[in-house]
Scaffold this active site. Structure first.
Site, PDB file in Angstrom:
ATOM      1  N   ARG A 290       0.835  -1.215   0.000  1.00 19.61           N
ATOM      2  CA  ARG A 290       0.000   0.000   0.000  1.00 19.61           C
ATOM      3  C   ARG A 290       0.864   1.256   0.000  1.00 19.61           C
ATOM      4  NH1 ARG A 290      -5.356   0.995  -1.194  1.00 19.61           N
ATOM      5  NH2 ARG A 290      -6.236   2.644   0.107  1.00 19.61           N
ATOM      6  N   GLU A 404     -11.130 -21.845  28.829  1.00 22.46           N
ATOM      7  CA  GLU A 404     -10.047 -22.346  29.689  1.00 22.46           C
ATOM      8  C   GLU A 404      -9.616 -21.319  30.731  1.00 22.46           C
ATOM      9  OE1 GLU A 404      -9.145 -25.585  29.902  1.00 22.46           O
ATOM     10  OE2 GLU A 404     -10.896 -25.467  28.633  1.00 22.46           O
TER      11      GLU A 404
END
Length: 643
Positions: A290, A404
Site C-alpha cells: 500500500r 479455559e
C-alpha cells in the site's frame, strides 16, 4: 530464521510438508466458507474432518503430522475438543484401567468425545457447577442430573451434534455429602443411530460472532434427567468411590487436575503466537504494498510501512509474535518437566506451573486478540473486507480470552500465588519464575543507572527494570492486603491492583525467556542479531506502554523513560529492512493465511477486484428483489410493491 521460528529443522520440515499437503488439496478450499449458510457450513466441516481422518490413515501420518494437518486445515471442528481435551482429560485423571478401556476407542475415533464443564450459569467458578452425580449403592451407579435450567451444560465444542461421549464435570454426592466437583465419562448418543440416549437432552446453542469463524463448531447445550452410568465411569485417579460408598483419596494430590490445565493452557500460548503472527504477516505485507501520500513530481507515493506511526503500531506486534513463540517453547518444556515429575510422584513444581500457564494464557491471548484487531486497522478500509482474512481470524480467535479460564480471573489466581510467595519470603526461598522475589529487598531499594539511550541495549538492565517493577508492585499489594482484618475482603477491594501486579510478573517472564532464547545456539547469518532487535523492541515497547508503573514504583526517572523511547524509535528503523523477511519466516502458505491482502506475491489489487465479482450478489446485474421493492419507489408507485 524459519528454523529459529519453528524450533528445529525437523519441525520446520514436518509443518511445511503438512501445510503444502493442505494447500494443494482442493478438498480443503475455504474461501467460500463465509458465504455458506449454517447448515451447509457445518456439513462442509464434517466432510473435511472425515477426509482429513482418511488422509491420516491412508498416509499413515504420525501424531505430530496429524496435529499439523489439523492446524493447517484451519477450521474449528469437533475434532479439536476430542484430541485437545477429551483424550488429555482421560490421560490425566483416569486410572490405568480406565485409560486401557477408553483411550484405544478414542484414539481410533470409534467414539468421539468432548469436555462438558461450563454451564449456563457457571464458567470460571468450577466449584459452583450445579450438575449432580449422586452415587446409588443399590445399583453401583452414579445418577447424573441437571436440577436447574442454569445447570445445563453450555458451550462445549463438539457436543451439539457430533460427540458420542463426554467427560462431564459434576458435583459428587455420596451418602448425602458433597465431595467436590469431579469428571465422569458419559455416553450421550447411540453408537447405532446417533440418537440421544434416554434422559439426555442435547443440541446446538446457535450462531456465534463472525461469518464462518466458530460457526463451523457445534457448541452445545446438554441436560440430564436422572441418567445412570456405571460407578467405574467416574475418573478416579485422584479420588475413588468404592462399591459400598466409601470415599478413598489416592496418594495422588488433588492438584494433579492442574496437570491437564497446564497442558491445555501451554497449547493456547503456542496458538497465540500462531494467530498473532498470521495477522502480523498480513498487515506487514500489505503495508509494503500500500502506498499513500508523499509523492513528489509525479513519483511513487510512500509505502505505508515507512511511516513511523505505522511502524510504532506494527513492529511491536511483530516482536510480540516472536516473544510469544519463544515463551510457548519454554512452556512446552515446563509441561514436559512437570509431566515427568508427576510420573515420579513429585508434585512440587505444580503450583508454579499452574500460575505460569494461567498468567501467560491470559497475557498472550489478550495481547493477541487486541493485536489482530490492530492489524485490521493497520490495513485501512480493505482490512474490513472478509477477503482480507482479518475479520474471520479475529472472530475465530477472541473466544481464547474466555475459554479455559477468563483472563481476568486467571490473573487473580496468579496474584494469589504472588502474594503467597511474598508472605513466605522470610522462611522459604522462591524458585523458578519467582526466583527474583528472593532479591526483593535489593530490588525495592535499587534505582536504574541508565544515562544514555544506547545503554538500554543491555539485557541485564532490561531484566532488572522488569524485576524491580514486578517485585515492587507485588510487595505493595501484599503490604496493603495485610492491613485488612479479612484477607478475602482485601483481595476483593484490591483486585484491580492485583491484576496489574500479575501482568507485570507475566511480562517479566516473557521478556526474560526471550533474552534466554538469545543466549542459546542460534545458527544462521544475521538471525541472532535480528532476534536481538525484536527482543529489545518487545521489552522497550512494554516499558513505554506501562511507563506509569515504572515511574510510580520509583525505579525509573522520567528522563530514563524518555531515553528508552528514543532507543525504541531507533530500533524501528533497524526492523524495517528485514520486516518482510521476518514475516516470510513464519512459512505460511497463502491458503493458511486466507488473505488477499497478505498474498506472498503482493498481487493485491487485481485479486481484490477479481474476488469482488465472485460474490453471489454479482450473479446477476439486477438483484433479486429489485423489481418487487425498489422499482416501485423509483416509479413513485409504492401501492404496487409486494410488501
Amino acid at each position: 530464521m524459519k528454523v529459529a521460528w519453528a524450533g528445529s529443522r525437523e519441525t520446520l520440515e514436518v509443518s511445511d510438508r503438512m501445510a503444502k499437503l493442505v494447500a494443494n488439496d482442493p478438498a480443503f478450499e475455504k474461501f467460500t466458507r463465509p458465504m455458506l449458510g449454517r447448515k451447509e457450513l457445518f456439513k462442509d466441516t464434517l466432510k473435511k474432518a472425515a477426509y482429513a481422518w482418511k488422509l491420516i490413515i491412508d498416509l499413515r501420518l504420525s501424531e505430530e503430522e496429524a496435529k499439523w494437518l489439523r492446524l493447517y486445515i484451519d477450521e474449528p471442528a469437533f475434532t479439536d475438543l476430542h484430541w485437545g481435551m477429551f483424550i488429555p482429560a482421560i490421560e490425566g485423571q483416569g486410572t490405568e484401567e480406565q485409560k486401557q478401556k477408553w483411550l484405544p476407542l478414542a484414539q481410533k475415533m470409534q467414539i468421539i468425545g468432548c469436555y462438558a464443564q461450563t454451564e449456563l450459569g457457571h464458567g470460571s467458578n468450577v466449584q459452583g457447577l450445579e450438575t449432580t452425580a449422586t452415587f446409588d449403592p443399590q445399583t453401583d451407579e452414579f445418577v447424573l442430573h441437571s436440577p436447574t435450567l442454569t445447570s445445563s451444560k453450555w458451550w462445549p465444542g463438539g457436543l451439539g451434534k457430533v460427540s458420542t461421549h463426554a467427560v462431564v464435570y459434576a458435583r459428587l454426592i455420596v451418602g448425602g455429602q458433597f465431595h467436590g466437583v469431579h469428571g465422569f465419562i458419559v455416553q450421550l448418543r447411540s453408537l447405532e443411530d446417533h440418537s440421544p440416549l434416554r434422559g439426555i437432552t442435547v443440541g446446538d446453542i446457535g450462531l456465534k460472532f463472525g461469518n464462518g469463524a466458530y460457526n463451523t463448531m457445534d457448541n452445545g447445550v446438554l441436560r440430564f434427567s436422572h441418567v445412570r452410568i456405571p460407578r467405574n465411569q467416574m475418573l478416579m485417579r485422584v479420588l475413588q468411590v468404592t462399591k459400598d460408598g466409601k470415599i478413598m483419596q489416592s496418594d495422588v494430590p488433588r492438584q494433579l487436575i492442574y496437570g491437564t490445565m497446564v497442558y491445555v493452557r501451554q497449547t493456547i500460548v503456542a496458538d497465540a503466537s500462531k494467530a498473532l503472527s498470521r495477522a502480523v504477516c498480513i498487515a506487514t505485507r500489505y503495508s509494503a504494498v500500500r502506498r499513500q501520500f508523499g509523492s513528489r513530481d509525479g513519483g511513487p507515493e510512500t509505502q505505508v510501512i515507512d511511516y513511523k506511526t505505522q511502524q510504532s503500531r506494527l513492529f511491536p506486534l511483530l516482536a510480540s509474535a516472536y516473544a510469544f513463540r519463544f515463551v510457548g517453547e519454554w512452556l512446552k518444556w515446563l509441561y514436559m518437566d512437570v509431566k515427568q515429575r508427576l510420573a515420579a510422584n513429585d508434585f512440587s513444581t505444580l503450583p508454579e506451573a499452574h500460575a505460569c500457564t494461567a498468567g501467560l494464557k491470559s497475557l498472550t491471548t489478550t495481547a493477541t486478540a487486541d493485536g489482530i484487531e490492530e492489524c485490521r486497522k493497520l490495513c485501512g478500509g480493505h482490512g474490513y473486507l472478509v477477503s482480507s482474512g482479518l475479520p474471520e481470524l479475529f472472530a475465530v480467535y477472541i473466544p481464547a480470552c474466555t475459554y479455559e479460564g477468563d483472563n481476568v480471573v486467571l490473573l487473580l489466581q496468579v496474584a494469589r500465588f504472588l502474594v503467597k510467595t511474598v508472605s513466605e519470603l522470610g522462611h522459604k526461598k522462591p524458585v523458578g519464575t519467582t526466583a527474583y522475589m528472593g532479591r526483593a529487598a535489593a530490588l525495592m531499594q535499587s534505582n536504574c543507572g541508565i544515562q544514555s539511550a544506547g545503554e538500554w541495549l543491555n539485557p541485564d538492565a532490561i531484566v532488572e527494570a522488569f524485576e524491580a517493577r514486578a517485585a515492587r508492585m507485588a510487595v505493595s499489594c501484599a503490604q496493603r492486603l495485610a492491613k485488612f482484618e479479612n484477607p478475602e475482603e482485601g483481595f476483593a477491594e484490591l483486585a484491580a491492583d492485583l491484576v496489574e501486579a500479575s501482568v507485570a510478573h507475566c511480562q517479566l517472564i516473557v521478556v526474560s525467556k526471550f533474552i534466554e532464547k538469545l543466549q542459546q545456539d542460534i545458527p544462521g547469518k544475521g538471525v541472532r542479531e535480528s532476534l536481538e532487535v525484536l527482543c529489545y523492541v518487545y521489552a522497550l515497547f512494554l516499558l513505554h506502554k506501562h511507563q506509569g508503573d515504572f515511574l510510580a514504583t520509583g525505579y525509573l526517572t522520567p528522563k530514563q523513560s524518555a531515553l528508552a523511547n528514543d532507543q525504541l524509535r531507533t530500533l524501528y528503523s533497524k526492523v524495517r529492512p528485514n520486516a518482510i523477511a521476518l514475516v516470510d519466516s513464519f512459512s505460511y502458505t497463502d491458503h493458511y493465511l486466507g488473505s488477499i491482502l497478505g498474498r506472498y506475491d503482493g498481487n493485491v489489487y487485481p485479486k481484490l477486484y477479481e474476488a469482488a465479482w465472485k460474490d453471489p450478489l454479482n450473479d446477476s446485474d439486477v438483484a433479486d428483489g429489485f423489481h418487487q421493492y425498489v422499482q416501485p419507489i423509483l416509479k413513485q408507485n409504492l401501492h404496487s410493491a409486494k410488501l
